[in-house]
Design an enzyme around this catalytic site. Structure first.
Site, short mmCIF file in Angstrom:
data_model
loop_
_atom_site.label_atom_id
_atom_site.label_comp_id
_atom_site.label_asym_id
_atom_site.label_seq_id
_atom_site.Cartn_x
_atom_site.Cartn_y
_atom_site.Cartn_z
N GLU A 183 0.81 -1.23 0.00
CA GLU A 183 0.00 0.00 0.00
C GLU A 183 0.84 1.27 0.00
O GLU A 183 1.19 1.78 1.05
CB GLU A 183 -0.95 0.01 1.22
N LYS A 225 -2.91 -2.43 -2.57
CA LYS A 225 -3.93 -1.52 -2.05
C LYS A 225 -3.59 -0.11 -2.55
O LYS A 225 -3.03 0.70 -1.83
CB LYS A 225 -3.98 -1.59 -0.52
#
Length: 356
Positions: A183, A225
């Site tokens: 992420e 993500k």
């Protein structure tokens, strides 16, 4: 010659990643730190005590049939070891619901020396032993959130540090049986337009995959993500779901190998409805990867407001959460039409300089 040791968890990692990236399902991010959880509770007039945090987390994980729409839940360390208010282990409740438990493993953002007022993410020290312990406790995937700020450059140093940190974390996670969620959040903060976001995102993801490869990370055993490609939150331009989808998919096609099983978008302060509409637009045509969601505020917001800390509102709050989960499940299948949405769900959730 050069030998790359195949990790002992290779097959299991692929299976875990594929299960999380299964049709019509996504991730419930409920890994807010205790401090951030406290802010959520304060917004409905509750004190930040372990009992109140436990009540809220119990409400979330015990929603009946939640597992039909949610395949994984990211937990804060306290929650991984916590029980529900009626004394069942939260991990066991999730597994019963057919939801895979995950764990936030980073130790938060700190100022990056030598940068333009930017941050880097700490948490690599001791990560291997912590990851092994989390696996023993039932976690099967991990999350590490680092951030990139557009108004501050971003400097080449900050991008490189973000990418390298993510790659080291990913390698360590896989070594210990956890599927790493990668992420690099490109913050919504700023007045820039969508083209600038696109340009920065291309740079960030190019570096991330360069370092993932350099660290021998198995792409079939990771999940991403990313941020959606949108204009900055303070920009004059607003982008329709169609435009967000067009830019975001263009980015993914250029940067993300089809070996990656799932792309679980963060909502990053979009309103609940906006996050669902944008996801739906991205699933209007087939993609080489499972394109889904890993939402926190954009799943929890209406449920939190509905609950208000009152036991008599638990059922209604759980229904609100299930409605959001189901809406996003439909969006994952490209079949969301925006029926029955409340005004609360349309509220902007953006917070400047947001930290988990």
């Amino acid at each position: 010659g050069l030998t790359i040791r195949a990790g002992s968890y290779a097959d299991e990692l692929v299976k875990t990643a594929k299960t999380i990236a299964s049709p019509g399902r996504g991730i419930l991010a409920m890994d807010e730190s205790n401090a951030t959880c406290g802010k959520r509770l304060a917004s409905i007039g509750l004190e930040n005590t372990e009992v109140n945090r436990q009540a809220w987390r119990t409400l979330l994980v015990t929603v009946p049939t939640l597992g039909e729409y949610i395949s994984g839940a990211i937990l804060f360390e306290e929650t991984l070891y916590q029980s529900t208010t009626d004394g069942r282990k939260i991990v066991d409740v999730l597994i019963e619901q057919n939801i895979i438990p995950g764990i936030k493993v980073d130790k938060g953002l700190v100022p990056l020396a030598g940068s333009n007022d930017e941050s880097w993410c700490q948490g690599l020290d001791g990560l291997a032993s912590r990851s092994a312990a989390y696996y023993q406790q039932g976690a099967r995937f991990a999350k590490w959130r680092t951030v990139v700020s557009i108004p501050n450059g971003p400097s080449a140093l900050a991008v490189k540090e973000a990418a390298w940190g993510l790659a080291r974390y990913a390698a360590i996670s896989q070594d210990n049986g956890l599927v790493p969620i990668v992420e690099p959040e490109i913050l919504l903060d700023g007045e820039h337009g969508i083209d600038r976001t696109f340009e920065v995102a291309q740079k960030v993801w190019a570096e991330v995959f360069y370092y993932l490869a350099e660290n021998n990370v198995q792409f079939e055993g990771i999940l991403l993500k990313p941020s959606m490609v949108t204009p900055g939150a303070e920009s004059k331009d607003k982008a329709s779901p169609t435009k967000v989808a067009e830019y975001t998919l263009n980015l993914l096609h250029r940067r993300i190998p089809p070996a990656v099983p799932g792309i679980m978008f963060l909502s990053g302060g979009q309103s609940e409805v906006e996050a669902t509409l944008n996801l739906n637009a991205m699933n209007k045509s087939p993609n080489p990867w499972h394109v889904s969601f890993s939402y926190a505020r954009a799943l929890q917001n209406t449920a939190l407001k509905t609950w208000g800390g009152l036991p008599e509102n638990v059922k209604a709050a759980q229904e609100a959460l299930l409605f959001r989960a189901k809406s996003n499940s439909l969006a994952q299948l490209g079949k969301y039409y925006g029926d029955g949405e409340s005004e609360e769900a349309k509220k902007e959730l953006f917070v400047k300089g947001y930290s988990y």
